[in-house]
Design a protein around this motif. Structure first.
Motif, PDB file in Angstrom:
ATOM      1  N   ALA A  63       6.591  12.529  32.963  1.00  0.00           N
ATOM      2  CA  ALA A  63       5.827  13.497  32.245  1.00  0.00           C
ATOM      3  C   ALA A  63       6.265  15.221  31.865  1.00  0.00           C
ATOM      4  CB  ALA A  63       4.307  13.431  31.797  1.00  0.00           C
ATOM      5  N   LEU A  67       5.381  16.475  27.122  1.00  0.00           N
ATOM      6  CA  LEU A  67       6.118  15.499  26.828  1.00  0.00           C
ATOM      7  C   LEU A  67       4.429  15.561  25.061  1.00  0.00           C
ATOM      8  CD1 LEU A  67       6.902  12.217  28.487  1.00  0.00           C
ATOM      9  CD2 LEU A  67       8.639  13.967  27.127  1.00  0.00           C
ATOM     10  N   ARG A  72       4.240  10.437  25.924  1.00  0.00           N
ATOM     11  CA  ARG A  72       3.504  10.349  26.964  1.00  0.00           C
ATOM     12  C   ARG A  72       3.216   8.615  27.086  1.00  0.00           C
ATOM     13  NH1 ARG A  72       1.861  13.596  31.573  1.00  0.00           N
ATOM     14  NH2 ARG A  72      -0.183  13.062  32.630  1.00  0.00           N
TER      15      ARG A  72
END
Length: 174
Positions: A63, A67, A72
């Motif tokens: 992540a 994101l 995510r």
């Protein structure tokens, strides 16, 4: 590799449908580019196989704060199901679906010499009646001697000097 593509296909189709319906294809394509690059790193591959690393830590590696919530969550699903290593294949399948949706096909052009933009535009225009819109990627291959070889999907057009010489050699042997 074929097995990985088979495993990756449902994820790629699901994320493509989600992105298409939400109108977020470009941002998903960009996110998948980054995620696939991370998943391809040898250090991350080692991390994915380490039983001491908890899923939340793996998600954080992917992540990195860049994101969206949906992206995510997608990474979380992949990690929870032990499928994060499939991200390069998921990205590739997603790009194929996106290109098909956009009406664009990828073409690999092998040329004996570097091609300038004008020559590439002319080649794309010459191929358009047969293939439609193309996204060209060019590779220089001096072994072709001259001319070009174009691969669009599983179809190959060989207009190289080497290809013509090989065809002549085959004809002479018969």
């Amino acid at each position: 590799m074929a097995e990985n593509v088979t495993l990756a296909r449902p994820y790629a189709e699901a994320v493509f449908a989600l992105a298409r319906d939400a109108g977020t294809l470009p941002s998903w394509a960009q996110a998948l580019d980054g995620l696939a690059a991370v998943a391809s790193a040898p250090e991350v591959r080692d991390l994915l196989g380490d039983p001491r690393v908890v899923p939340a830590q793996v998600v954080e590696v992917f992540a990195g704060g860049s994101l969206s919530a949906e992206q995510r969550n997608f990474v979380q699903v992949l990690v929870d199901n032990g499928r994060a290593e499939l991200l390069p294949e998921i990205r590739e399948l997603f790009v194929e679906e996106k290109n098909r949706f956009d009406g664009v096909r990828d073409a690999v052009v092998s040329s004996a010499f570097p091609m300038d933009d004008a020559a590439l535009q002319q080649l794309a225009a010459d191929l358009a009646p047969r293939f439609g819109a193309l996204r060209l990627s060019v590779h220089v291959d001096p072994e072709l001697i001259g001319g070009v070889r174009v691969a669009v999907g599983d179809e190959v057009l060989d207009a190289s000097v080497r290809g013509k010489l090989e065809a002549m050699a085959a004809a002479l042997q018969n």
